[in-house]
Design a protein around this motif. Structure first.
Motif, PDB file in Angstrom:
ATOM      1  N   ILE A   1       0.857  -1.181   0.000  1.00  0.00           N
ATOM      2  CA  ILE A   1       0.000   0.000   0.000  1.00  0.00           C
ATOM      3  C   ILE A   1       0.889   1.225   0.000  1.00  0.00           C
ATOM      4  O   ILE A   1       1.785   1.354   0.835  1.00  0.00           O
ATOM      5  N   LYS A   2       0.626   2.142  -0.933  1.00  0.00           N
ATOM      6  CA  LYS A   2       1.390   3.388  -0.985  1.00  0.00           C
ATOM      7  C   LYS A   2       0.646   4.429  -0.162  1.00  0.00           C
ATOM      8  O   LYS A   2      -0.531   4.703  -0.386  1.00  0.00           O
ATOM      9  N   VAL A   3       1.341   4.983   0.823  1.00  0.00           N
ATOM     10  CA  VAL A   3       0.746   5.943   1.746  1.00  0.00           C
ATOM     11  C   VAL A   3       1.603   7.199   1.742  1.00  0.00           C
ATOM     12  O   VAL A   3       2.833   7.118   1.775  1.00  0.00           O
ATOM     13  N   GLN A   4       0.939   8.347   1.728  1.00  0.00           N
ATOM     14  CA  GLN A   4       1.681   9.604   1.783  1.00  0.00           C
ATOM     15  C   GLN A   4       2.118   9.836   3.232  1.00  0.00           C
ATOM     16  O   GLN A   4       1.305  10.181   4.086  1.00  0.00           O
ATOM     17  N   MET A   5       3.408   9.627   3.479  1.00  0.00           N
ATOM     18  CA  MET A   5       3.966   9.793   4.825  1.00  0.00           C
ATOM     19  C   MET A   5       5.149  10.741   4.719  1.00  0.00           C
ATOM     20  O   MET A   5       6.114  10.466   4.013  1.00  0.00           O
ATOM     21  N   SER A   6       5.083  11.845   5.445  1.00  0.00           N
ATOM     22  CA  SER A   6       6.133  12.857   5.325  1.00  0.00           C
ATOM     23  C   SER A   6       7.135  12.834   6.481  1.00  0.00           C
ATOM     24  O   SER A   6       8.198  13.421   6.376  1.00  0.00           O
ATOM     25  N   CYS A   7       6.789  12.176   7.568  1.00  0.00           N
ATOM     26  CA  CYS A   7       7.692  12.188   8.728  1.00  0.00           C
ATOM     27  C   CYS A   7       7.756  10.802   9.361  1.00  0.00           C
ATOM     28  O   CYS A   7       6.960   9.916   9.051  1.00  0.00           O
ATOM     29  N   ASP A   8       8.706  10.631  10.262  1.00  0.00           N
ATOM     30  CA  ASP A   8       8.868   9.346  10.943  1.00  0.00           C
ATOM     31  C   ASP A   8       7.697   9.042  11.864  1.00  0.00           C
ATOM     32  O   ASP A   8       7.355   7.877  12.085  1.00  0.00           O
ATOM     33  N   LYS A   9       7.083  10.068  12.404  1.00  0.00           N
ATOM     34  CA  LYS A   9       5.929   9.873  13.281  1.00  0.00           C
ATOM     35  C   LYS A   9       4.775   9.243  12.489  1.00  0.00           C
ATOM     36  O   LYS A   9       4.087   8.346  12.977  1.00  0.00           O
ATOM     37  N   CYS A  10       4.565   9.717  11.252  1.00  0.00           N
ATOM     38  CA  CYS A  10       3.519   9.158  10.381  1.00  0.00           C
ATOM     39  C   CYS A  10       3.830   7.701  10.038  1.00  0.00           C
ATOM     40  O   CYS A  10       2.933   6.859  10.017  1.00  0.00           O
ATOM     41  N   ARG A  11       5.091   7.399   9.776  1.00  0.00           N
ATOM     42  CA  ARG A  11       5.495   6.022   9.451  1.00  0.00           C
ATOM     43  C   ARG A  11       5.262   5.100  10.638  1.00  0.00           C
ATOM     44  O   ARG A  11       4.755   3.989  10.484  1.00  0.00           O
ATOM     45  N   SER A  12       5.606   5.570  11.822  1.00  0.00           N
ATOM     46  CA  SER A  12       5.408   4.787  13.033  1.00  0.00           C
ATOM     47  C   SER A  12       3.923   4.534  13.275  1.00  0.00           C
ATOM     48  O   SER A  12       3.521   3.432  13.658  1.00  0.00           O
TER      49      SER A  12
ATOM     50  N   VAL B   1       5.149  -6.510   9.021  1.00  0.00           N
ATOM     51  CA  VAL B   1       4.915  -5.196   8.416  1.00  0.00           C
ATOM     52  C   VAL B   1       6.276  -4.566   8.182  1.00  0.00           C
ATOM     53  O   VAL B   1       7.165  -4.655   9.032  1.00  0.00           O
ATOM     54  N   ALA B   2       6.435  -3.904   7.027  1.00  0.00           N
ATOM     55  CA  ALA B   2       7.707  -3.246   6.720  1.00  0.00           C
ATOM     56  C   ALA B   2       7.441  -2.004   5.881  1.00  0.00           C
ATOM     57  O   ALA B   2       6.410  -1.884   5.230  1.00  0.00           O
ATOM     58  N   ILE B   3       8.405  -1.092   5.930  1.00  0.00           N
ATOM     59  CA  ILE B   3       8.371   0.110   5.094  1.00  0.00           C
ATOM     60  C   ILE B   3       9.295  -0.145   3.911  1.00  0.00           C
ATOM     61  O   ILE B   3      10.420  -0.623   4.083  1.00  0.00           O
ATOM     62  N   ALA B   4       8.824   0.164   2.708  1.00  0.00           N
ATOM     63  CA  ALA B   4       9.636  -0.054   1.508  1.00  0.00           C
ATOM     64  C   ALA B   4       9.517   1.151   0.589  1.00  0.00           C
ATOM     65  O   ALA B   4       8.812   2.113   0.892  1.00  0.00           O
ATOM     66  N   GLY B   5      10.202   1.075  -0.523  1.00  0.00           N
ATOM     67  CA  GLY B   5      10.155   2.139  -1.519  1.00  0.00           C
ATOM     68  C   GLY B   5      11.323   3.090  -1.372  1.00  0.00           C
ATOM     69  O   GLY B   5      11.935   3.209  -0.311  1.00  0.00           O
ATOM     70  N   ALA B   6      11.624   3.777  -2.448  1.00  0.00           N
ATOM     71  CA  ALA B   6      12.741   4.717  -2.448  1.00  0.00           C
ATOM     72  C   ALA B   6      12.492   5.887  -1.499  1.00  0.00           C
ATOM     73  O   ALA B   6      13.401   6.375  -0.835  1.00  0.00           O
ATOM     74  N   ASP B   7      11.236   6.340  -1.437  1.00  0.00           N
ATOM     75  CA  ASP B   7      10.890   7.464  -0.558  1.00  0.00           C
ATOM     76  C   ASP B   7      10.329   6.993   0.781  1.00  0.00           C
ATOM     77  O   ASP B   7       9.804   7.814   1.537  1.00  0.00           O
ATOM     78  N   ARG B   8      10.427   5.694   1.062  1.00  0.00           N
ATOM     79  CA  ARG B   8       9.873   5.096   2.281  1.00  0.00           C
ATOM     80  C   ARG B   8       8.387   5.444   2.407  1.00  0.00           C
ATOM     81  O   ARG B   8       7.916   5.839   3.459  1.00  0.00           O
ATOM     82  N   ASP B   9       7.661   5.269   1.309  1.00  0.00           N
ATOM     83  CA  ASP B   9       6.250   5.617   1.294  1.00  0.00           C
ATOM     84  C   ASP B   9       5.343   4.418   1.025  1.00  0.00           C
ATOM     85  O   ASP B   9       4.163   4.581   0.774  1.00  0.00           O
TER      86      ASP B   9
ATOM     87  N   SER C   1      -8.373   1.583   3.764  1.00  0.00           N
ATOM     88  CA  SER C   1      -9.291   2.598   4.281  1.00  0.00           C
ATOM     89  C   SER C   1      -8.885   3.063   5.683  1.00  0.00           C
ATOM     90  O   SER C   1      -9.004   4.251   6.002  1.00  0.00           O
ATOM     91  N   ALA C   2      -8.358   2.150   6.521  1.00  0.00           N
ATOM     92  CA  ALA C   2      -7.904   2.544   7.860  1.00  0.00           C
ATOM     93  C   ALA C   2      -6.704   3.490   7.756  1.00  0.00           C
ATOM     94  O   ALA C   2      -6.602   4.464   8.518  1.00  0.00           O
ATOM     95  N   LEU C   3      -5.797   3.218   6.824  1.00  0.00           N
ATOM     96  CA  LEU C   3      -4.637   4.106   6.634  1.00  0.00           C
ATOM     97  C   LEU C   3      -5.069   5.471   6.098  1.00  0.00           C
ATOM     98  O   LEU C   3      -4.503   6.496   6.479  1.00  0.00           O
ATOM     99  N   ARG C   4      -6.075   5.497   5.239  1.00  0.00           N
ATOM    100  CA  ARG C   4      -6.584   6.782   4.743  1.00  0.00           C
ATOM    101  C   ARG C   4      -7.166   7.620   5.881  1.00  0.00           C
ATOM    102  O   ARG C   4      -6.966   8.836   5.934  1.00  0.00           O
ATOM    103  N   LYS C   5      -7.894   6.969   6.787  1.00  0.00           N
ATOM    104  CA  LYS C   5      -8.545   7.699   7.883  1.00  0.00           C
ATOM    105  C   LYS C   5      -7.531   8.214   8.901  1.00  0.00           C
ATOM    106  O   LYS C   5      -7.651   9.340   9.389  1.00  0.00           O
ATOM    107  N   LYS C   6      -6.535   7.388   9.239  1.00  0.00           N
ATOM    108  CA  LYS C   6      -5.629   7.718  10.343  1.00  0.00           C
ATOM    109  C   LYS C   6      -4.337   8.413   9.913  1.00  0.00           C
ATOM    110  O   LYS C   6      -3.784   9.210  10.673  1.00  0.00           O
ATOM    111  N   VAL C   7      -3.819   8.116   8.709  1.00  0.00           N
ATOM    112  CA  VAL C   7      -2.501   8.629   8.319  1.00  0.00           C
ATOM    113  C   VAL C   7      -2.590   9.659   7.201  1.00  0.00           C
ATOM    114  O   VAL C   7      -2.075  10.771   7.332  1.00  0.00           O
ATOM    115  N   GLY C   8      -3.219   9.304   6.110  1.00  0.00           N
ATOM    116  CA  GLY C   8      -3.297  10.213   4.970  1.00  0.00           C
ATOM    117  C   GLY C   8      -3.654   9.467   3.713  1.00  0.00           C
ATOM    118  O   GLY C   8      -4.041   8.295   3.760  1.00  0.00           O
TER     119      GLY C   8
END
Length: 123
Positions: free
Chosen positions: A7-18, A33-41, A57-64
């Motif tokens: 799932i690609k999620v718009q995350m701009s900071c480490d707090k959002c990733r956590s 669960v792991a973070i991947a991608g060149a931009d860690r997104d 849908s849960a990630l859209r509601k809580k993260v972005g």
């Protein structure tokens, strides 16, 4: 059957990733669960019976903003056993060959020639 969800999620900071990692890890059926991608997104989820639409849908509601990139079977690389190694060579120590005409004295008194049998090596 384990499935792999990306799932690609718009995350701009480490707090959002956590926050995204903890949200996904709390769902039932999630194994890793792991973070991947060149931009860690990208969030990579591996589990059994995980609902990808519910996760998105849960990630859209809580993260972005989030969208589903890939859903597929988890393909783990099967580790091949290492090839049989060549048998180890065992070395044994043999004393070096003596020149012809010499007699080896194991007690350390020296060597004497075969022709000179009348002399004593101690003197």
């Amino acid at each position: 059957m384990k499935q792999k969800i990306v799932i690609k999620v718009q995350m701009s900071c480490d707090k959002c990733r956590s926050k995204a990692l903890s949200l996904v890890a709390a769902k039932s059926g999630v194994d890793s669960v792991a973070i991947a991608g060149a931009d860690r997104d990208q969030v990579v989820v591996v589990g059994d019976g995980v609902d990808s639409i519910e996760l998105t849908s849960a990630l859209r509601k809580k993260v972005g903003p989030a969208h589903l990139v890939q859903v597929g079977e988890d393909k783990k690389e099967e580790k091949k056993p290492p090839a049989a190694a060549a048998p180890a060579v065992q070395w044994c120590y043999a004393p070096p060959p003596q020149p012809a005409g010499w007699v080896y004295d194991p007690y350390g008194y020296g060597c004497q020639t075969r022709d000179d049998s009348s002399s004593c090596s101690m003197m």
